[in-house]
Design a protein around this motif. Structure first.
Motif, PDB file in Angstrom:
ATOM      1  N   GLY A 258       0.811  -1.205   0.000  1.00 48.84           N
ATOM      2  CA  GLY A 258       0.000   0.000   0.000  1.00 48.84           C
ATOM      3  C   GLY A 258       0.845   1.256   0.000  1.00 48.84           C
ATOM      4  O   GLY A 258       0.497   2.269  -0.631  1.00 48.84           O
ATOM      5  N   LYS A 259       1.971   1.229   0.700  1.00 50.33           N
ATOM      6  CA  LYS A 259       2.865   2.392   0.728  1.00 50.33           C
ATOM      7  C   LYS A 259       3.417   2.690  -0.664  1.00 50.33           C
ATOM      8  O   LYS A 259       3.561   3.859  -1.053  1.00 50.33           O
ATOM      9  N   LEU A 260       3.736   1.642  -1.415  1.00 45.67           N
ATOM     10  CA  LEU A 260       4.228   1.859  -2.774  1.00 45.67           C
ATOM     11  C   LEU A 260       3.180   2.556  -3.631  1.00 45.67           C
ATOM     12  O   LEU A 260       3.496   3.455  -4.424  1.00 45.67           O
ATOM     13  N   ALA A 261       1.914   2.141  -3.485  1.00 42.66           N
ATOM     14  CA  ALA A 261       0.841   2.763  -4.258  1.00 42.66           C
ATOM     15  C   ALA A 261       0.660   4.221  -3.866  1.00 42.66           C
ATOM     16  O   ALA A 261       0.448   5.092  -4.717  1.00 42.66           O
ATOM     17  N   LEU A 262       0.740   4.514  -2.558  1.00 43.84           N
ATOM     18  CA  LEU A 262       0.599   5.900  -2.109  1.00 43.84           C
ATOM     19  C   LEU A 262       1.794   6.747  -2.520  1.00 43.84           C
ATOM     20  O   LEU A 262       1.649   7.948  -2.800  1.00 43.84           O
ATOM     21  N   ASP A 263       2.997   6.161  -2.559  1.00 43.14           N
ATOM     22  CA  ASP A 263       4.170   6.880  -3.054  1.00 43.14           C
ATOM     23  C   ASP A 263       3.975   7.304  -4.515  1.00 43.14           C
ATOM     24  O   ASP A 263       4.296   8.430  -4.912  1.00 43.14           O
ATOM     25  N   LYS A 264       3.434   6.375  -5.305  1.00 40.94           N
ATOM     26  CA  LYS A 264       3.177   6.674  -6.717  1.00 40.94           C
ATOM     27  C   LYS A 264       2.140   7.781  -6.845  1.00 40.94           C
ATOM     28  O   LYS A 264       2.276   8.706  -7.662  1.00 40.94           O
ATOM     29  N   PHE A 265       1.102   7.708  -6.022  1.00 45.33           N
ATOM     30  CA  PHE A 265       0.053   8.729  -6.049  1.00 45.33           C
ATOM     31  C   PHE A 265       0.623  10.103  -5.695  1.00 45.33           C
ATOM     32  O   PHE A 265       0.330  11.111  -6.349  1.00 45.33           O
ATOM     33  N   SER A 266       1.460  10.156  -4.661  1.00 46.59           N
ATOM     34  CA  SER A 266       2.052  11.438  -4.232  1.00 46.59           C
ATOM     35  C   SER A 266       2.928  12.030  -5.323  1.00 46.59           C
ATOM     36  O   SER A 266       2.920  13.246  -5.569  1.00 46.59           O
ATOM     37  N   SER A 267       3.733  11.182  -5.982  1.00 44.76           N
ATOM     38  CA  SER A 267       4.627  11.683  -7.037  1.00 44.76           C
ATOM     39  C   SER A 267       3.841  12.229  -8.223  1.00 44.76           C
ATOM     40  O   SER A 267       4.265  13.188  -8.878  1.00 44.76           O
ATOM     41  N   GLU A 268       2.671  11.628  -8.519  1.00 41.31           N
ATOM     42  CA  GLU A 268       1.858  12.106  -9.633  1.00 41.31           C
ATOM     43  C   GLU A 268       1.232  13.465  -9.345  1.00 41.31           C
ATOM     44  O   GLU A 268       0.875  14.205 -10.267  1.00 41.31           O
TER      45      GLU A 268
END
Length: 407
Positions: free
Chosen positions: A303-313
């Motif tokens: 889940g952290k990886l998905a949220l990291d991707k969301f934040s970078s976008e």
């Protein structure tokens, strides 16, 4: 001739051991079948506390001693020591949130008594009990972290006794011992401090053979520590209640579903400019199973990886607010679902702010509980927590992140 040590003998209610064993095996088969889909996890634990025995010491003395001369009325006084310390260690398998199995070893301590007889004599006895147990353990969640426990199982115990006679008392067997299977029951409470550490308080009753032909029981009141381990990404996603949901996925990748807002219509020249309109820039849906362990609110590495991707976008994007919503399905208690949805929304918000670097003043979290399902009641019928119903309700268990801005 055995001395007639007069006194009341407590009545004993015989438990239906065969029925108990059959029921335990039936529950184990059902739990094992569900575990094949659910995955589950392992537990290791240990506990210690006070033990209290309830044996018929008078009957035990009569069975294993004689007096000289034989016959005649026998008077006596008896002193007992029925308390000691005991302990246990176990390895368990938690099939789902509600059902588990534990295999353990225990030592119930040492208990003694002393009887004075007429003709003049003295009989001293001591009994120890230890062995192994196999228990079916049921768990009932009371709050997010607190659960009630109930157990039923069987023990295979070795009972060792020591007898000493003086004066007119002669011991028939100074060191009798016995190995026998008997039933076991227990109740308790469990508090989960984290996914990897729990504490228990339990009261258990062990039925024990006394090595000279009678049966007694020992109760143990203990405090224990439990360490869950082996929690991995399951082959089937879990609901908040630990039951299987959908077919296995080949990898634990988290793929958010993104619904983009429709493209704006062409602007028409007007005499005066229109005021900025607040619109949702995007709404992202994350399945709860991909973000959290069952009934837990700590964000998993995937889940952290998905949220990291969301934040970078979002880097460089003009937005006015971000709303994180936690949702559950309708299974389980309403209060539990509301609390869990709030905790999960808070966890995602905190991660986006603390790790993702989003402005804290623009990110809010709200728990929606079971109030906004995506499924329809006519499509997911029933109230029993079957695998089919849990799979049908999977879209309702989610975290939604909505980004709003102006244009």
């Amino acid at each position: 001739m055995s001395p007639t040590l007069q006194g009341s003998t407590p009545s004993r209610r015989k438990l239906p051991f065969k029925l108990l064993t059959t029921a335990a095996l039936g529950c184990l088969l059902m739990a094992t079948a569900q575990a094949q889909m659910d995955g589950g996890y392992w537990t290791f634990g240990l506990g210690a506390g006070q033990t209290r025995s309830q044996f018929d010491e008078l009957s035990m003395g009569n069975r294993n001693s004689t007096t000289v001369p034989p016959g005649g009325p026998i008077s006596y006084s008896i002193a007992t020591d029925r308390r000691d310390a005991g302990g246990k260690v176990f390895l368990g398998r938690q099939f789902n949130r509600y059902v588990g199995m534990e295999l353990g070893t225990f030592n119930l301590g040492k208990f003694g008594w002393q009887t004075t007889t007429t003709p003049a004599g003295r009989l001293t006895g001591e009994i120890r009990a230890q062995g192994v147990n196999l228990d079916l353990v049921g768990t009932l969640p009371l709050t997010t972290n607190l659960s009630a426990l109930a157990r039923a199982g069987a023990v295979y115990a070795r009972t060792r006794s020591q007898y000493t006679g003086t004066g007119a008392v002669t011991v028939l067997n100074s060191s009798p011992s016995q190995r026998k299977a008997e039933p076991k029951l227990g109740l308790g409470l469990q508090y989960a401090f984290s996914d990897h550490f729990q504490m228990r308080a339990e009261a258990e009753e062990y039925r024990i053979a006394d090595a000279v032909g009678s049966r007694g029981k020992v109760r143990m009141y203990s405090v224990g520590l439990v360490f869950p381990f082996g929690r991995t990404v399951q082959s089937a996603p879990r609901s908040a209640y630990g039951a299987p949901a959908v077919a296995p996925s080949p990898s634990p990748r988290v793929e958010p579903m993104v619904m983009m807002a429709p493209a704006p219509a062409p602007m028409v020249a007007q005499a005066a400019p229109a005021a900025p309109m607040v619109v949702p820039l995007r709404r992202v849906h994350y399945a709860a199973e991909s973000m959290f362990e069952f009934a837990a609110s700590a964000v998993r590495p995937e889940g952290k990886l998905a949220l990291d991707k969301f934040s970078s976008e979002l880097a460089g994007t003009q937005y006015s607010s971000i709303t994180v919503e936690g949702h559950t399905d309708r299974l389980g208690g309403t209060e539990f679902n509301q609390k869990l949805s709030e905790q999960r929304a808070d966890a995602v918000r905190d991660y986006l702010v603390q790790v993702g670097g989003l402005a804290a003043g623009k990110v809010t979290a709200v728990g929606m509980g079971e109030g906004k399902p995506l499924t329809k009641a006519e499509d997911c019928k029933g109230t029993a927590q079957t695998a089919k119903l849990i799979a049908c309700l999977q879209p309702d268990r989610r975290v939604e992140v909505e980004v709003s801005g102006t244009r």
